[in-house]
Each structure stands twice: as C-alpha cells, then as structure tokens.
Design an enzyme around this catalytic site. Structure first.
Site, mmCIF file in Angstrom:
data_model
loop_
_atom_site.group_PDB
_atom_site.id
_atom_site.type_symbol
_atom_site.label_atom_id
_atom_site.label_comp_id
_atom_site.label_asym_id
_atom_site.label_seq_id
_atom_site.Cartn_x
_atom_site.Cartn_y
_atom_site.Cartn_z
ATOM 1 C CE LYS A 140 -4.125 -1.879 2.254
ATOM 2 N NZ LYS A 140 -5.083 -1.715 3.389
ATOM 3 C CD GLU A 141 3.796 2.570 3.751
ATOM 4 O OE1 GLU A 141 4.663 3.470 3.825
ATOM 5 O OE2 GLU A 141 3.557 1.773 4.690
ATOM 6 C CG MET A 142 7.484 3.609 -1.451
ATOM 7 S SD MET A 142 9.064 3.969 -0.650
ATOM 8 C CE MET A 142 10.084 4.338 -2.074
#
Length: 236
Positions: A140-142
C-alpha cells in the site's frame, strides 16, 4: 536496621541539599537545572569529514530518500510522504501509496525521528535504518515486490554502484537491501531541528518567553515528563 536508618537519613539530607541549592539559584537557572535532569538539548549534527565513508553514506541516503525508482510505479519516493519542503510530512489525513491507495495512518515527520526509541506509530521498528526498509516493500506504499527487485533496480544504475562502493568500502557486495536502510538512516540522522527550547537548555534565558517558562515549570511539576522526556520529548 541501623544501617538502613543511616542510609535514609543520608538520602534525605542529600535531597534537602539539592532543594536548597535550587532555591539559591535564580528562577531561570533553577528551572533550567530542573529541566536538564530530564531533557538534553538537540544540536545540528556536523557533516561527517569530507571524503569519509560516513559522508558517502549520508549523500547516498539523501539520493535514495528522494528517488522514486525505489517504488514499483517509479513515481513514489520516501520524500513523497515525508516531504522536506513541508516539514517532513505530506499534510494529508492519511498518506497515499501505490495506485493512490490511502493508507490507514498518516506519515509522521521524519524531522528528529532518529531521536525516538522506536519507529512507526506502533513502534514496530527499532530505528530509522530498519524503518526505511518497510515502506519500500509495503503493497500500500511503494509496493516493490521483493528486496531482490529493489537491489536489481539499484544495481542497474552505474552511479549508484559507485556510490555504494564509496559508502561501504570494506564490503565485498555493498549494494544490498540492508545498506539501503543504513544509507537512508544516515541521511535521516542529519535531520535534526534545534529550537528556542534547546537554546534555553544551553543557558540562554531570553530564548523562552515568561509565559513559556511558566508552562515549562507546570509541565515539570505535574509530571508530564514521566512520559515526555529525552531530547525529542517523545513518548516513544
């Protein structure tokens, strides 16, 4: 039993002497002495010696921190959520990650983060070096699929290979996922922001207003520092 009594009397005498010593000081000096038992002033760390491996780590970490190529999409960097132009945060209720997915928490500032005893809001990382590696692989980030994919991408860039060799000169294989975290952590440890409070702790009585000094005195007297102590005055 007599030994315990003597010890108790000695401790009480020492405490009385300490109180008396504080009472003999000016209000500002007494307040600073009280505060210095719990807080340490923050200093801007000097840049490591030019040409040293530590300097190379800081410079490498700064580049990695700002490089969106560490993300699956190639558009998200550490700086996306911890923006150096906006005090180390993105100013969003919760941060946006890969595919514009909103995460469950907002990004805490990276400024002074290295002073905390734990990292992330839930404290699951020991230090900034460990924390730096988490978002890169978080879907959900990088959203990079694996640490090997990160290193494959980094190692394909000749300038990065040279920088890693300079930053970790004694390692046979310096381009490693662990060293990505070490380098980013080296950069983040430079991001300290001393304030007027730190100037007061160092002896500048004019650094704080009378109202601020009264607030500090109240803060200390009612026990807020039981949780909020240390150089960053943080609970972690």
């Amino acid at each position: 039993m007599r030994a315990r009594l003597y010890a108790a009397l000695a401790a009480a005498a020492a405490c009385s002497l300490a109180v008396a010593a504080l009472a003999a000081l000016s209000p500002d000096t007494a307040l600073r002495a009280q505060a210095r038992t719990l807080f340490q002033p923050i200093s801007v760390p000097p840049m490591p010696p030019k040409g040293s491996a530590r300097e190379a780590q800081v410079l490498l970490g700064r580049m990695l921190f700002h490089d969106p190529r560490l993300s699956k999409s190639g558009v998200i960097s550490c700086n996306t959520c911890h923006n150096m132009a906006t005090y180390g945060v993105d100013a969003l209720p919760t941060s946006l990650g890969h595919g514009f997915v909103a995460g469950p928490r907002n990004a805490p500032t990276v400024l002074n983060a290295a002073l905390h005893t734990r990292q992330f809001w839930d404290g699951r990382a020991r230090d900034v070096e460990e924390q730096a590696l988490g978002p890169i692989l978080n879907p959900k980030e990088m959203a990079m699929p694996a640490s090997d994919a990160v290193i494959e991408r980094v190692a394909s860039i000749p300038e990065y290979v040279r920088m890693f060799r300079k930053a970790f000169p004694n390692q046979a294989n310096p381009v490693s996922y662990r060293n990505v975290g070490v380098a980013i952590g080296a950069f983040e440890r430079m991001l300290l922001t001393p304030s007027r409070f730190d100037q007061f702790l160092r002896g500048d009585n004019k650094a704080l207003t009378a109202r601020e000094k009264a607030g500090l005195k109240k803060f200390l007297d009612i026990g807020c520092a039981a949780c909020h102590a240390g150089p960053a005055m943080g609970g972690m």
